[in-house]
Each structure stands twice: as structure tokens, then as C-alpha cells.
Design a protein around this motif. Sequence first.
Motif, PDB file in Angstrom:
ATOM      1  N   ARG A  96       0.807  -1.232   0.000  1.00  0.00           N
ATOM      2  CA  ARG A  96       0.000   0.000   0.000  1.00  0.00           C
ATOM      3  C   ARG A  96       0.836   1.276   0.000  1.00  0.00           C
ATOM      4  N   GLY A  97       2.137   1.110   0.073  1.00  0.00           N
ATOM      5  CA  GLY A  97       2.997   2.289  -0.017  1.00  0.00           C
ATOM      6  C   GLY A  97       3.407   2.843   1.336  1.00  0.00           C
ATOM      7  N   PRO A  98       4.365   3.785   1.299  1.00  0.00           N
ATOM      8  CA  PRO A  98       4.932   4.321   2.536  1.00  0.00           C
ATOM      9  C   PRO A  98       3.907   4.999   3.439  1.00  0.00           C
ATOM     10  N   ARG A  99       2.933   5.697   2.793  1.00  0.00           N
ATOM     11  CA  ARG A  99       1.977   6.432   3.616  1.00  0.00           C
ATOM     12  C   ARG A  99       1.211   5.483   4.548  1.00  0.00           C
ATOM     13  N   ALA A 100       0.714   4.375   3.977  1.00  0.00           N
ATOM     14  CA  ALA A 100      -0.049   3.413   4.790  1.00  0.00           C
ATOM     15  C   ALA A 100       0.836   2.804   5.874  1.00  0.00           C
ATOM     16  N   ALA A 101       2.094   2.517   5.503  1.00  0.00           N
ATOM     17  CA  ALA A 101       3.002   1.901   6.481  1.00  0.00           C
ATOM     18  C   ALA A 101       3.306   2.859   7.633  1.00  0.00           C
ATOM     19  N   PHE A 102       3.604   4.107   7.274  1.00  0.00           N
ATOM     20  CA  PHE A 102       3.934   5.067   8.337  1.00  0.00           C
ATOM     21  C   PHE A 102       2.714   5.406   9.181  1.00  0.00           C
ATOM     22  N   TRP A 103       1.552   5.440   8.535  1.00  0.00           N
ATOM     23  CA  TRP A 103       0.324   5.679   9.299  1.00  0.00           C
ATOM     24  C   TRP A 103       0.101   4.536  10.296  1.00  0.00           C
ATOM     25  N   ALA A 149       8.757  -0.172  19.879  1.00  0.00           N
ATOM     26  CA  ALA A 149       8.082  -0.403  18.599  1.00  0.00           C
ATOM     27  C   ALA A 149       8.502   0.666  17.591  1.00  0.00           C
ATOM     28  N   MET A 150       8.543   1.914  18.061  1.00  0.00           N
ATOM     29  CA  MET A 150       8.922   3.008  17.165  1.00  0.00           C
ATOM     30  C   MET A 150      10.362   2.830  16.678  1.00  0.00           C
ATOM     31  N   ALA A 151      11.256   2.482  17.616  1.00  0.00           N
ATOM     32  CA  ALA A 151      12.664   2.294  17.252  1.00  0.00           C
ATOM     33  C   ALA A 151      12.804   1.168  16.231  1.00  0.00           C
ATOM     34  N   SER A 152      12.004   0.109  16.426  1.00  0.00           N
ATOM     35  CA  SER A 152      12.069  -1.024  15.509  1.00  0.00           C
ATOM     36  C   SER A 152      11.627  -0.606  14.099  1.00  0.00           C
ATOM     37  N   PHE A 153      10.545   0.173  14.010  1.00  0.00           N
ATOM     38  CA  PHE A 153      10.065   0.656  12.695  1.00  0.00           C
ATOM     39  C   PHE A 153      11.129   1.538  12.029  1.00  0.00           C
ATOM     40  N   VAL A 154      11.657   2.479  12.815  1.00  0.00           N
ATOM     41  CA  VAL A 154      12.635   3.422  12.255  1.00  0.00           C
ATOM     42  C   VAL A 154      13.864   2.664  11.745  1.00  0.00           C
ATOM     43  N   CYS A 155      14.334   1.705  12.531  1.00  0.00           N
ATOM     44  CA  CYS A 155      15.518   0.933  12.126  1.00  0.00           C
ATOM     45  C   CYS A 155      15.222   0.108  10.871  1.00  0.00           C
ATOM     46  N   THR A 156      13.988  -0.397  10.776  1.00  0.00           N
ATOM     47  CA  THR A 156      13.613  -1.180   9.591  1.00  0.00           C
ATOM     48  C   THR A 156      13.685  -0.313   8.332  1.00  0.00           C
ATOM     49  N   VAL A 157      13.271   0.935   8.470  1.00  0.00           N
ATOM     50  CA  VAL A 157      13.312   1.847   7.319  1.00  0.00           C
ATOM     51  C   VAL A 157      14.747   2.223   6.990  1.00  0.00           C
ATOM     52  N   LEU A 158      15.529   2.539   8.032  1.00  0.00           N
ATOM     53  CA  LEU A 158      16.899   3.006   7.800  1.00  0.00           C
ATOM     54  C   LEU A 158      17.825   1.895   7.314  1.00  0.00           C
ATOM     55  N   VAL A 159      17.655   0.708   7.898  1.00  0.00           N
ATOM     56  CA  VAL A 159      18.520  -0.423   7.526  1.00  0.00           C
ATOM     57  C   VAL A 159      17.616  -1.601   7.168  1.00  0.00           C
ATOM     58  N   PRO A 160      17.209  -1.699   5.909  1.00  0.00           N
ATOM     59  CA  PRO A 160      16.232  -2.734   5.539  1.00  0.00           C
ATOM     60  C   PRO A 160      16.755  -4.169   5.674  1.00  0.00           C
ATOM     61  N   ASN A 161      18.075  -4.352   5.633  1.00  0.00           N
ATOM     62  CA  ASN A 161      18.632  -5.701   5.705  1.00  0.00           C
ATOM     63  C   ASN A 161      18.799  -6.136   7.170  1.00  0.00           C
ATOM     64  N   ALA A 162      18.097  -7.213   7.538  1.00  0.00           N
ATOM     65  CA  ALA A 162      18.126  -7.662   8.944  1.00  0.00           C
ATOM     66  C   ALA A 162      19.527  -8.081   9.383  1.00  0.00           C
ATOM     67  N   ASP A 163      20.295  -8.660   8.454  1.00  0.00           N
ATOM     68  CA  ASP A 163      21.653  -9.096   8.806  1.00  0.00           C
ATOM     69  C   ASP A 163      22.521  -7.915   9.234  1.00  0.00           C
TER      70      ASP A 163
END
Lengths: 358, 237
Positions: A96-103, A149-163
Motif C-alpha cells: 500500500r505504499g509508505p503512507r499506509a506503512a507510516f500511518w 516499537a517506534m525504534a524497531s520501525f525506524v531501524c527497519t526503514v533506515l537499515v532494511p537488511n536484517a543481517d
Amino acid sequence: MEHSEGTGVLHERYDWLDQARGLVVLLLIVSMPTAEFSGDVLTGDPTLGPPMLNHGYDYFDAYPPIITFIDIGQALFMLVMGFVGYTAFTSRLKKRGPRAAFWYGFRRVSVLYALASIDSLFLPLLEKGRCEWDNFLYKGTFSMIAFGAMASFVCTVLVPNADKRIRIGVLLMLVHSLLYAFPLFDRHTWADNLLNLPHFPFGLLGLTAVAIAGGCYGQWHVMDPENPIAGFQKRIVPISSAAFVGAYCMDWMQPAQHHDVNASLQLQALYMGGFMLMIFFAFGRVGFRFPLLSSLGKNLLLMFAVGGLGTSIYVSLLPKSLLLESPFLAMTLAGIVPIAVLSYAAVWLDRRGIMVRA
Amino acid sequence: MSARPKIRKRHVALGALILIPYCVAFHIGTLKGRAAEEFAKEGNAILGVARLATAYAFSHEGAWPPMDSAGRRFAFAPNSIPEGFTIGQEFKYPLEHDAQAVLLGPIGRHGALPLEPSADPASCFYVGYAVASEAEGMALVDAMKRGIADGRDITVEAGQGTLGGHVLYTMRRELYKTLAADAVTDNEVPKVHATFPVVIQRPREGHAWVVYSDLHAEYLPYPGPFPLTRAFVEALR
């Protein structure tokens, strides 16, 4: 907040994951009566309930603390929140795109902070006539979960690779362990802060590291969409095993502490959470399931917030003298009734397809 | 994400570069932390003396214990409260030392534990009055010398009483309310308790622990600001 946003299915719902979430909620519910009836080993006030299913500090609040399953519960909850949060966030991002995800991320964090405001501002204002701002901002359970939860979302956006992202969690853990080792900040029940050391949000930092790791677990789980075992085989189980060894070693040097969520406790949550997810996944593969846990897990946040509050009010009304007279009554009223009532509510909601979530 | 990433030499080197300083820092931090805990033990013992006084207040309508006016010492009046005790080693026969009191168990794995004084009463001064400056402190010393510090409020010259008033108030629970009622302070300020030293360790090696009536403790230099001014400490002695 119902499960009716949008029309398409965002992502597959994993029944084994709901069961794992349900177990975490069940442990929380059980910990309410055991905490209420902890007694006092020094003054001879009798103890009721299984000690393993109570916080260790309710029996002995000193250093080193006694750590039980329940003491790991909060960090375990954080790990699971990170795990499911990753899937929910990234599926919206992709479909659904970034808007839906960030919302979605904003909504989830807002709801958790709203619960924190009830828990730390509204209720203390009614009871004690003052707001507990430190609890609301960084010390309360809900605010720590919200921030994690917020930190986890932000980190997912900044560093998409889990490794690569897991390195942020590891770095936070190392920083935490160093800050905790030096006598720079006040630690929980450490010499009653005789040295007037400044406070530091150790718990928040520790749970944030766990939440980021939970997000990585969530990504590793889907690293090979064709083969759901791959994530467990290549990442989750090996890393949980490494965390087991790490927790054992760290516990020698810096014993685990529930309130400050130090490195030992973070590692314990990682391996217990990883193995727990693996066990439920394996149960699912052989066709074995716990329907009750599944129902509880589907409404995780509702059961955690409303169930936790309701159970704590209920057990505070139980006369301890009556429970002491009859072990059978103690087991029934304190041990079984809260679980039965919440289970009934969870199954009732589940059968109607109602999932209340942020 | 590759199935099994190769571990390269530079990764190992990078790991070592991070882990070795980390281990050294962790080791130093842990040693420093343990030293700080050991250091705080002495302060805890002095704090225990102040806690005894607050325990006394609970059974004496909020009044802290009187000072030893007969002996004219800055110490608890004899028999006002027991000496500070802490739990000692496991109780074993024959006794290796005189046990003044024994806590009977079961306590943990122990059948009985002797109680031992947590702090030597001679190692600290007890100030049973609310004094926040050297002038007030010296007025109290003077009253003690004259034998009028007998557990009641003392009227002194204006400016030498508690917080610059004309009365030296005995220490008591919620003294801030009395101070506000007597117009010594403009309104009720609980934080004022943080300014009244109640137990002062005899200075050693240029420092001493001071416990205030709000039960916070500070490790202060001697000679230094009140209450560890040279004149006041000499007068207490």
C-alpha cells in the motif's frame, strides 16, 4: 482498530505465531495473582502461587536478583511485538505504499502511548493526586513498548537488511552493558542511590535493543518465502543458540536484572523467544495446536491491557485469609478463574472474527 | 541475504577491534562499580543510624529521639533507641563473639542470625535539632553546653534559630508543616528537610558521610561547607 482496514489481505496470518503470542499473554495473566500473593519471606507473611510464575523481585529485591520466566516476560513481549510489527509494517510498505506503512506505525505507537497515559498519568492522578511523568515518558511498561516499537520501525526503514540491522541491536546491548558496569548512573536497588547518581533509562534502552532484534527475527522468518523453515534454520535458531551461550557468559559477569533489562536479560529474551517461536512453528508443522493460546494471541494488546488491568483489580479484591484456608480455593479463585474468564472473552472475540489491535 | 555469508579476515579484524576494547572497558567498569559499592557500604551504615531515628519517630508521635543532654553528647539519649543492628553471620555454637541480639529463623537457610551493630555509635554525631547553617549549629552547641537541649524546642537569639528564626526546632517528622505554621517558611516546603543534617560521620581522611533528615546521604569534604565546617565539627567533638 478492527481488522477491517483496506480490502485485500496484507499478509498471511500465522496460527503458530498467535499461539506463541497467546502464551506470553497467559504468563502475564498468571503473574498478576502470584504477584498479589507474594507474601513476605522475611516477616513470615505466607506465599501463595507458583514462585516460578511470579517476579523474582517480589520475593527478593536485591542484588543479584532472582530471575524467573515472568521476569523475562516483558522483554519476550517486546521481542514478539518487534517480530509481528515487522511483518505488519513491511507488508503495508510493499502493498500500500509508505503512507499506509507510516500511518500504521504512527497509529500503533500512539495507541501504546495513549495506554501509557492512562497507566501513568490518569490512574496515578486519581489514586495519588499526581501524574507519573517519568513513567509516562520512559519508565512505564506501555511507554517502553511504544518506544521500542517506534525504534524497531525506524531501524527497519533506515537499515532494511536484517543481517545488518541486528548490529544496531548488538551495539545498543554493548553500550547498555558498559553503562551498566560503570558506576555512572543509578541502577535499580543499587545501594539506594547513596552516591546520588543520575537516573538513566536502562530499561528503555534494553527493551529497544530487544525490539530491534524482534524485527530482525520477523524478517529472517520470511527470508525465503518458498521455504518457511529456512529462516529458522539459517538465522533464528543459530542466533538464539548463540544468545543462549552469550546469556550464560554474561550472567556470570553482570547478573540479569528485570527492571534495568541489562545485557544478560536481553540475551535471555532472545534465546527464549527464538526457541519458543521455533517450538510453536514445529508444533504447527506436525499439526499440533493449542486453540486457546491462538485465541488469546489474536487479541494480544487487548488481553495485555484490559486483561492485565482487570485481573489485577480482581485479585486485589480476593481475601487472602480465605485463600490461605483452602489450597483448592486458592487454586480456583486466584489460579484458574482469571485465566478462564479471559480465555472465554478471547474465544468469544475469536469466534466472531474480532481482532482489536493498534 | 546470502545463505551463509563468508567470514572474511577483515570482519574478524573488525570484530577484534571492537571486542577487545569493549572487554577491557567492561572489566574496568565492573571493577569501578564494585569499588563504588564497597565505598557506599560505609555510607549505608551511617544511613542506618538515621533510619533508626525515623523508626523511633513512628512510635513517638513523629518526634525523633532526644540527644544525650545528660552526657552532653551529640548522640542518641541513652536507652532511647537500641543501637543500629544489621544481620550478621550464621549463628553457630560455640559463639565466637558476644551476640547482643539474635534473630531467630528460619531466615533463608539459617536457623538463627546474630544481630550486629551496623555502625559504631562513636563514629558519628547525631544532631537532633533542625539546623541548616553554621550559626544555627553553633547556637545548638551552645545550648547543649548549657544543658538546655533536652528534647524540647529551644528559644535562641533572633537569626540563630532554625532557618534564621528564633527557635531551634527538635527534629520531627513533617517538620516543614510546623515551620510553615510558625511562619519560619512562607509555605509548606517538604524539600526543606534536605537541608537539615541529622547524622554526621566523624571526618576521616578529609571526608565524611552526612545524612540529612530526608534520608539522603552525601559524601562531603572536610573541612568544607556546613555541616563539615572546621568550627562546627570541632564543637561537636
